[in-house]
Design a protein around this motif. Sequence first.
Motif, PDB file in Angstrom:
ATOM      1  N   GLU A  79      56.066 -58.339  78.890  1.00 33.07           N
ATOM      2  CA  GLU A  79      55.445 -59.990  78.823  1.00 33.07           C
ATOM      3  C   GLU A  79      54.906 -60.706  77.614  1.00 33.07           C
ATOM      4  N   PHE A  81      53.212 -64.043  75.096  1.00 31.53           N
ATOM      5  CA  PHE A  81      53.380 -65.001  75.391  1.00 31.53           C
ATOM      6  C   PHE A  81      53.176 -65.597  73.642  1.00 31.53           C
ATOM      7  N   ARG A 149      54.283 -73.577  74.908  1.00 31.78           N
ATOM      8  CA  ARG A 149      54.716 -72.595  75.805  1.00 31.78           C
ATOM      9  C   ARG A 149      55.512 -71.654  75.023  1.00 31.78           C
ATOM     10  N   PHE A 151      57.657 -68.296  75.645  1.00 34.90           N
ATOM     11  CA  PHE A 151      57.593 -66.386  76.227  1.00 34.90           C
ATOM     12  C   PHE A 151      58.318 -66.052  76.073  1.00 34.90           C
TER      13      PHE A 151
END
Length: 368
Positions: A79, A81, A149, A151
């Motif tokens: 992942e 972000f 944000r 992500f």
Amino acid sequence: MTAASSSRAEAFAVQPHPQPLSADARAQALSDLQFGTQFTDHMVRMQWRQGEGWADRRVDPYGPLQMDPAAAVLHYAQEIFEGLKAYRWDDGSVWLFRPEANGERFNKSARRLALPEVELDDFLGSIEALVAADEAWVPGSEESSLYLRPFMFASEAFLGVRPAHIIDYLLIASPVGPYFQGGVKPVSIWVAQGYHRAGPGGTGDAKCGGNYAASLLPQQQAFENGCQQVLFLDARDGRYLEELGGMNVFVVRKDGTIETPRLTGTILEGITRSSVIRLLEDDNRKVVEKDITLDEIRAGVDGGDIGEVFACGTAAVVTPVGRLASPEFDLTVNGGEAGDVTMAIRKRLTDIQYGRAEDIYGWMQRIA
């Protein structure tokens, strides 16, 4: 919003929240801003599948995610972000600060984590669509903004060490005040002992959760020793300054020279960092990107050659450092007060972001 940005936003289908927060409740939330604790009514989603690309662009009501227990991100941490802000100007308009740079860094991180890249139009369009849906959430009080944000993560359900074939992209937003409680004042920094944020060849220059997870134990130690942030040294020699848990670091020498650790692949290339360097250089200040040892800092602060230390990042903008500590030393920087250079560069940057000064760099982009 320009015609191009309007077109980008229109690619995202909007499903209005059936029960958005009332105007009174929203006003109450905006009157007592913390960092990252309150979220707006909507979020953006889209999904990538191997062989198909990105699809299903939409703005949905903000809410919990349904995720398979075998989702790859939960097991292999695939992942990334980003973090950027929308600013409310005095005339009521809403602006972004260098969003293209965030999009470029997002894709740089994606490449390092074996994730699919996101077209810049999709990245910017997702932001424009969410701000359009939740513009009322952009605060207008001093030192406030709407923190954004974006992500993405591996959502494919499988157990096996390989890049996932299904990836979810999301964007959420949070109205925020100052990052550090109590506003802009010198912070205390703990120098990590025996722990490192990243190593050569690792993911140090990618914005991924694993880097931050590695910083949490040292950060806990910082709190236990009366410090708000932790400073990491390099993993190879344990001698050179790298960055704080979430910010880049600068030192100001008495002769006016300003130094910051050079980018080595283990340090996140901060967008605020590059902006600060540009502003300092345009003020005819000498900025040097170099390897800086902890011994240099200790000797410089002790001997008076280093007059200021400051940190910078999207969340905290520019923050003065008043103390550097470890089990071996406890140094007060500039008498524990914010320095003139630090506060001047902070004002230069925030004046541009909030529309109080002319943006000669083309950094600001109006979206509402």
